[in-house]
Design an enzyme around this catalytic site. Structure first.
Site, mmCIF file in Angstrom:
data_model
loop_
_atom_site.group_PDB
_atom_site.id
_atom_site.type_symbol
_atom_site.label_atom_id
_atom_site.label_comp_id
_atom_site.label_asym_id
_atom_site.label_seq_id
_atom_site.Cartn_x
_atom_site.Cartn_y
_atom_site.Cartn_z
ATOM 1 C CE LYS A 116 -7.151 0.241 -5.094
ATOM 2 N NZ LYS A 116 -6.187 -0.701 -4.494
ATOM 3 C CD GLU A 200 0.150 2.186 -9.032
ATOM 4 O OE1 GLU A 200 0.493 1.947 -7.857
ATOM 5 O OE2 GLU A 200 -0.841 2.876 -9.319
ATOM 6 C CG HIS A 235 -1.834 -4.761 1.756
ATOM 7 N ND1 HIS A 235 -0.795 -4.006 1.278
ATOM 8 C CD2 HIS A 235 -1.562 -6.046 1.400
ATOM 9 C CE1 HIS A 235 0.067 -4.786 0.646
ATOM 10 N NE2 HIS A 235 -0.379 -6.023 0.705
ATOM 11 N NE ARG A 291 -14.792 4.336 3.235
ATOM 12 C CZ ARG A 291 -13.664 4.205 3.938
ATOM 13 N NH1 ARG A 291 -13.468 4.976 5.004
ATOM 14 N NH2 ARG A 291 -12.744 3.327 3.588
#
Length: 652
Positions: A116, A200, A235, A291
């Site tokens: 990430k 973040e 999530h 994908r």
């Protein structure tokens, strides 16, 4: 050219890929573990190769076995599906080295998006919008705290190597930062072996909107519009839809172009998904999945394109089938993931044999993607998704109502599922009004609990039990038929609730009484449907037999599955001399033995406790006497109808 395609996966995605391959006249090869030897995907394929024990680490994740299966069958291409090896850059390189076509992006693109932190650095250089945050290599705690101060609280801590919600913490104020950082680091280290953190800005009302992109090896790229995947638990997505409701054409165009910029920045080829957080009209890059996504069918519905066919074509070096100008978005589509899991117990996975499995009728507007058939087992070794139910409509409301109808017609017995739960989500007024955020489920948690069973269902269940009673001997049967006004007590248990009903049988109907309520009931059981008349009101109810000998059934009611059974019955005639043993009323587990063997007991004394269908049941002494032997111990599993003990009655 692809001469033969091996699908390095299992379940519904393997079946999905095979359907398109067969339509393109490409022979297919399945691989399977010991647990999947009779799975649907093995029967759909032209060939199937065993690759080892049930655990994925010993079968589906073993590259050598996958490559060996391809070589042994002459397959010159491998489709990885999703999960398992689909985002493994090493496997993509291995395929290339072996001269096998990998139906997916180049290994370098998988590498670029694998971290990430690295991905966000690449996106920042490419001009793709990012959530304000810190993605640097300096992981000193003070550096991370300073970054949080600069961004402004609240912030989100994320594991750079993470996924699935692990290594994530919301920090609402600076005073909580140190403890949250330590916890996130510990979790990240334990889950990924890497405690590198991102900091973040925490968006308080974000939506999860993703763009489907497709690129070929000739430099062409398109985006096939967007999907809204905001409704999630832990999530993880459970409901997806396309297009995203309320998105302006301006935002859609700019998100699509930013997604293509992201793909081009890493030299992408094939199908990919760029995920964004949407906050009002502002959007921020989250990650790229290299994908095909689980939720790709909703995109196929609104575009009319077969994304697997696109994958197979691009993998053979062909240009994209269509340009951006040739693509259009028509109607609206929903996808619901049907999971074997228990929403009332933290969404924990549920395992077992699918003793009954029924899906809605497939049509132009209804699609079912599954890798299971009735009688299959949901294993502890793999993802607990049973199927995907996908609907299309000319607009969002039509597609939503069609999905609600489909959920009520999706029946599963043998495992606990989330069908009732997702039905409640889609019925919720906030969902109907498209007030979506990633906090939808926790925000509305109290309103999404299962409904209390209505008393009006008691006579329905009682009628089903009465129509399927198994009299213990011929004398009872004679009395049942000859006496047209015969009274009995019927003990009914349903989802933890135990109710005793007074029943009077007449020549053509029953009178059922409970808590000052009375119902005149008649009906018949025909081909999985109970046709009943209650106080003059006729209705039909879908049911499935769980255990015939134990008179145990499942009633499908408003997308909920209600398991009910006849716990015990007193029909007024009983001969103690016939009670030499006791049998299990249903499949279950012995919880506790309540008496000692060879100890005297009186009639009605509880002898042992069984647990089945999340309910405890006492097995009682049929007469005065004693237990000479218990056949099972606490913790043992028993089948319905099995003899539990030997009981010796006192002499009359």
């Amino acid at each position: 050219m692809i001469h033969k395609l091996l699908i390095a996966n299992r379940g519904e995605i393997a079946c999905r890929v095979m359907r398109t391959a067969k339509a393109m006249h490409i022979p297919t090869v399945a691989v399977y573990s010991d647990a999947d030897s009779q799975a649907m995907h093995t029967h759909m394929a032209d060939e199937a190769v065993a690759i080892g024990p049930a655990p994925a680490a010993q079968s589906y994740l073993v590259q050598d076995k996958i490559i060996a299966a391809a070589k042994a069958t002459g397959a010159n291409a491998i489709h990885p599906g999703y999960g398992f090896l689909s985002e493994n850059a090493g496997f993509a390189r291995r395929c290339e080295a072996e001269g096998i076509i990998f139906v997916g992006p180049p290994a370098s693109a998988i590498d670029a998006m694998g971290s990430k932190s690295k991905a966000k650095q690449i996106m920042e250089q490419a001009g793709v919008p990012l959530v304000p945050g810190y993605h640097g290599d300096d992981q000193d705690e003070q550096t991370l705290l300073n970054a949080a101060r600069e961004i402004g609280f609240p912030v989100m801590l994320k594991a750079a190597a993470g996924g699935g919600g692990k290594g994530m913490r919301q920090v609402m104020q600076e005073a909580d930062f140190d403890a949250a950082l330590a916890a996130a680091k510990r979790e990240a280290k334990a889950s990924f072996g890497d405690d590198t953190m991102l900091v973040e800005k925490f968006l308080t009302q974000p939506r999860h909107v993703e763009i489907q992109v497709f690129c070929d090896s000739h430099g062409n790229g398109v985006y096939l519009f967007e999907r809204d995947c905001s409704v999630q638990r832990r999530h993880q997505k459970i409901i997806e839809e396309a297009p995203a409701p309320g998105l302006s054409e301006y935002v859609r165009k700019h998100m699509g172009e930013s997604a293509l910029d992201a793909a081009k920045a890493i030299g992408y080829v094939g199908a990919g998904t760029v995920e964004f957080l949407l906050d009002g009209d502002a959007f921020y890059f989250m990650e790229m999945n290299t994908r095909l996504q689980v939720e790709h069918p909703v995109t196929e519905y609104i575009t009319g394109e077969d994304l697997v066919a696109w994958q197979l074509s691009v993998a053979q070096g062909n240009p994209l089938p269509k340009s951006q100008e040739q693509l259009s978005c028509n109607g609206h589509a929903f996808e619901v993931r049907v999971y074997a899991e228990d929403p009332d117990n933290g969404f924990l996975p549920s395992t077992g044999t699918l003793s009954h499995l029924h899906f809605p009728q497939v049509s132009e507007s209804v699609r079912i993607d599954t890798g299971f058939q009735q009688g299959d087992t949901v294993s502890v070794h793999y993802d607990p998704m049973i199927a995907k139910v996908i609907t299309w409509g000319r607009n969002r409301e039509e597609a939503r109502l069609r999905m609600l109808a489909c959920l009520k017609d999706t029946h599963v017995v043998g495992v606990t599922t989330n069908i009732g739960y997702v039905n409640r989500v889609m019925q919720h007024h906030a969902f109907a009004d498209a007030h979506l955020t990633t906090h939808f489920i926790p925000h509305h948690e109290a309103e999404l609990i299962a409904p209390v069973m209505a008393d009006s269902l008691l006579p329905v269940m009682a009628l089903q039990l009465l129509l399927n009673q198994q009299p213990a001997d011929t004398s009872e049967l004679t009395n049942w038929r000859m006496n047209h006004c015969f009274k009995q007590q019927l003990q009914l248990e349903c989802n933890g609730r135990s109710v005793v009903l007074a029943v009077t049988s007449h020549a053509q109907h029953y009178t059922i009484e409970h808590s000052e309520q009375q119902w005149q009931v008649s009906g018949s059981w025909q081909h999985g449907t109970l046709h009943c008349e209650i106080n003059g009101h006729r209705s039909k109810h879908n049911m499935a037999c769980v255990n015939k000998s134990a008179n145990q059934w499942a009633l499908f009611w408003q997308a909920e599955t209600l398991l009910f059974a006849q716990a015990s019955i007193d029909i007024g005639v009983h001969d103690d001399s016939h009670d030499s043993g006791c049998v299990a009323p249903m499949n279950g587990t012995i919880v506790k033995l309540l008496v000692e063997a060879n100890s005297p007991v009186k009639k009605g004394t509880p002898l042992l406790v069984m647990e089945a269908m999340k309910m405890e049941h006492n097995v009682t002494a049929p007469s005065n006497g004693m237990v000479s032997e218990f056949y099972y111990n606490a913790g043992d599993l028993v089948d319905g109808g099995a003899s539990l003990l030997e009981f010796v009655a006192d002499d009359a």
